[in-house]
Write an enzyme that holds these catalytic residues in place. Structure first.
Site, short mmCIF file in Angstrom:
data_model
loop_
_atom_site.label_atom_id
_atom_site.label_comp_id
_atom_site.label_asym_id
_atom_site.label_seq_id
_atom_site.Cartn_x
_atom_site.Cartn_y
_atom_site.Cartn_z
N SER A 250 0.83 -1.21 0.00
CA SER A 250 0.00 0.00 0.00
C SER A 250 0.87 1.26 0.00
O SER A 250 0.60 2.22 -0.73
CB SER A 250 -0.90 0.03 1.24
OG SER A 250 -1.79 -1.05 1.21
N ASP B 270 -6.73 -8.34 4.63
CA ASP B 270 -5.94 -9.14 3.68
C ASP B 270 -5.34 -10.38 4.34
O ASP B 270 -4.87 -11.29 3.66
CB ASP B 270 -4.82 -8.30 3.07
CG ASP B 270 -5.36 -7.21 2.17
OD1 ASP B 270 -6.52 -7.33 1.71
OD2 ASP B 270 -4.65 -6.22 1.92
N SER C 174 -13.11 1.26 3.22
CA SER C 174 -12.15 0.90 2.17
C SER C 174 -11.16 2.02 1.96
O SER C 174 -11.54 3.14 1.62
CB SER C 174 -12.91 0.63 0.86
OG SER C 174 -12.02 0.74 -0.24
N GLY D 127 -6.13 -3.78 -7.66
CA GLY D 127 -7.30 -2.97 -7.32
C GLY D 127 -6.89 -1.61 -6.78
O GLY D 127 -7.55 -0.59 -7.03
C1 S3P Z 1 -5.58 -1.45 0.02
C2 S3P Z 1 -6.80 -1.46 0.65
C3 S3P Z 1 -7.57 -2.68 0.92
C4 S3P Z 1 -6.71 -3.93 0.80
C5 S3P Z 1 -5.84 -3.89 -0.42
C6 S3P Z 1 -4.92 -2.69 -0.40
C7 S3P Z 1 -4.90 -0.16 -0.20
O1 S3P Z 1 -8.62 -2.78 -0.02
O2 S3P Z 1 -7.51 -5.08 0.79
O3 S3P Z 1 -5.06 -5.07 -0.51
O4 S3P Z 1 -3.69 -0.14 -0.47
O5 S3P Z 1 -5.57 0.88 -0.10
P1 S3P Z 1 -10.01 -2.03 0.20
O6 S3P Z 1 -9.79 -0.58 0.13
O7 S3P Z 1 -10.88 -2.50 -0.94
O8 S3P Z 1 -10.53 -2.49 1.52
#
Ligand code: S3P
Length: 431
Positions: free
Chosen positions: A21, A314, A166, A93
């Site tokens: 992240s 996660d 999120s 994502g």
């Molecule tokens: C993340 C947020 C989380 C996490 C992903 C990384 C990020 O997802 O599951 O692996 O770096 O902001 P969500 O924002 O969908 O909860």
């Protein structure tokens, strides 16, 4: 990849790769800052490389040679250029959702997409608030998934009550907020990871946090920073889990980020009876960091629900594996988000743990593990991972305690977040 059960423990010291992240955000915010952001400890995994690729296509000069040091020569808030093709977010994502907010504020049109998994993941959660801000963003196929097309829009600030906790949604809105007229506030139902807020604040943004809300006022220049990325607790999780459940293990995992919005796994494992100590706690570029000492422990079941879920989301596949080897029942609730991760992790964790002989029932928003309270020893099985890195790594750990052979279908998918995972685990087993 075949994993065989171990009777001898995991021993030694390990440094896990940099936080995914934080690595993403360092590149994204570095690209729109003034000056050069020097990143050390960058996660050299496929997801973060997708982020570098996207910003290079928009004209950012990023020095990266496949190592862990990266230099991002920022172009300033308004210096990005129209990309020369579709932005490929790969399996990420985080890349897709956060840069969508940034793209909403640009003066050019862009399109972004990714692999099969990304093209199935829900994007309405960012499309809705970004449209409320005035963004011109569409799902090209009209299914609320990527590919997304984003055209220039005149953005204005909003006050948004997010239905999901999120960090990707929150960060996407904050990115757009940098380009909006007036202030933007995002309120979450529970606190999600706050790396974006920490980094934006260090770079000079006008950002104020109050409880579950964060408010950004636009207009400030962002200034480049030197960013030392700590080890990723989501990668450390596999070694914490293996260290606890493989008998006779004693490990030190060095330099792990323990930001409270990420460190729920430590609390939960300690509640289950785990011997985990934090050594040498310190602050590294605004983030809490420690070395973790882990010893094999006799664990018991627990209930994991509510506000702690976003702080360990996660890690739930790995926690489920560990819980299967704990005495008594573990209940995991309020985690429906697991269904929309890189795979449907509720279904895959349930099916794979069942295939290994564990007692587990799927819930709409989690699991009941060892429902009758009885711990069943695991046996090897063929693991269906759906190319999901966290499923592949969690079930490698399960395989270390199982009788017979466990076969991981697509071991190569770990390169999304942890390219050297198998080398590291074999080294600690002395193989
Ligand atoms: C993340 C947020 C989380 C996490 C992903 C990384 C990020 O997802 O599951 O692996 O770096 O902001 P969500 O924002 O969908 O909860």
């Amino acid at each position: 990849m075949k994993v065989t059960g171990r009777s001898s423990g995991l021993k030694g010291r390990i440094n896990v790769p940099g936080d995914k992240s934080i690595s993403h955000r360092a590149v994204m915010l570095g690209a729109i800052a003034e000056g050069t952001t020097r990143i050390s400890g960058f996660l050299n995994g496929a997801d973060c490389i997708s982020t570098i690729g996207c910003f290079r296509r928009m004209g950012a000069d990023i020095e990266y040679d496949g190592g862990t040091d990266v230099k991002v020569h920022g172009v300033g808030l308004h210096g990005l250029k129209a990309p020369d093709g579709i932005l490929d977010c790969g399996n990420s994502g985080t890349t897709t959702r956060i840069i969508s907010g940034l793209l909403a504020g640009q003066s050019f049109t862009s399109e972004l997409t990714g692999d099969d998994s990304i093209r199935r993941r829900p994007m309405k959660r960012i499309i809705t608030p970004l449209r409320q801000m005035g963004a011109d963003i569409i799902s090209v196929k009209g299914n609320d998934c990527a590919p997304l097309r984003i055209a220039p829009g005149k953005l204005h600030g909003i006050s948004y009550d997010s239905p999901v906790a999120s960090a990707q949604v929150k960060s996407s809105i904050l990115m757009a907020a940098l380009y909006a007229a007036g202030e933007t506030t995002v309120t979450e139902p529970a606190l999600s990871r706050d790396h974006t807020e920490i980094m934006l604040s260090a770079m000079g943004a006008d950002i104020i946090r109050s409880g579950l809300s964060v408010t950004l006022r636009p207009g400030r220049t962002l200034y480049a920073q030197d960013i030392e990325v700590p080890g990723d607790i989501s990668s450390a999780a596999y070694f914490i889990g293996a260290g606890l459940i493989v008998p006779d293990s004693e490990l030190i995992i060095e330099n792990v980020g323990i930001n409270p919005a990420r460190a729920g796994i430590i609390k939960v494992f300690r509640d289950m009876g785990a011997d985990i100590s934090l050594i040498n706690e310190r602050i590294l570029t605004g983030e809490r960091v420690a070395d973790l000492a882990v010893r094999s422990s006799k664990l018991h079941g627990t209930v994991i629900s509510g506000d702690i879920i976003p702080t360990l989301i996660d890690e739930i596949p790995l926690i489920a594996v560990v819980a299967a080897l704990a005495e008594g029942t573990t209940v995991i609730k309020d985690a429906a988000e697991l269904k929309v991760k890189e795979s449907d992790r509720i279904a895959l964790v349930t099916d794979n743990l069942k295939a290994m002989g564990a007692g587990i029932e799927a819930l709409e928003d989690g699991f009941i593990i060892n429902p009758d309270g009885a711990l069943r020893p695991l046996h090897g099985a063929r693991i269906h991972d759906a190319l999901d890195h966290r499923i592949a790594m969690s079930f490698t750990v399960a395989g270390l305690t199982a009788s017979g052979e466990t076969q991981i279908e697509h071991p190569e998918c770990v390169s999304v977040s942890y390219p050297g995972f198998f080398d590291d685990i074999y080294r600690l087993m002395g193989i």
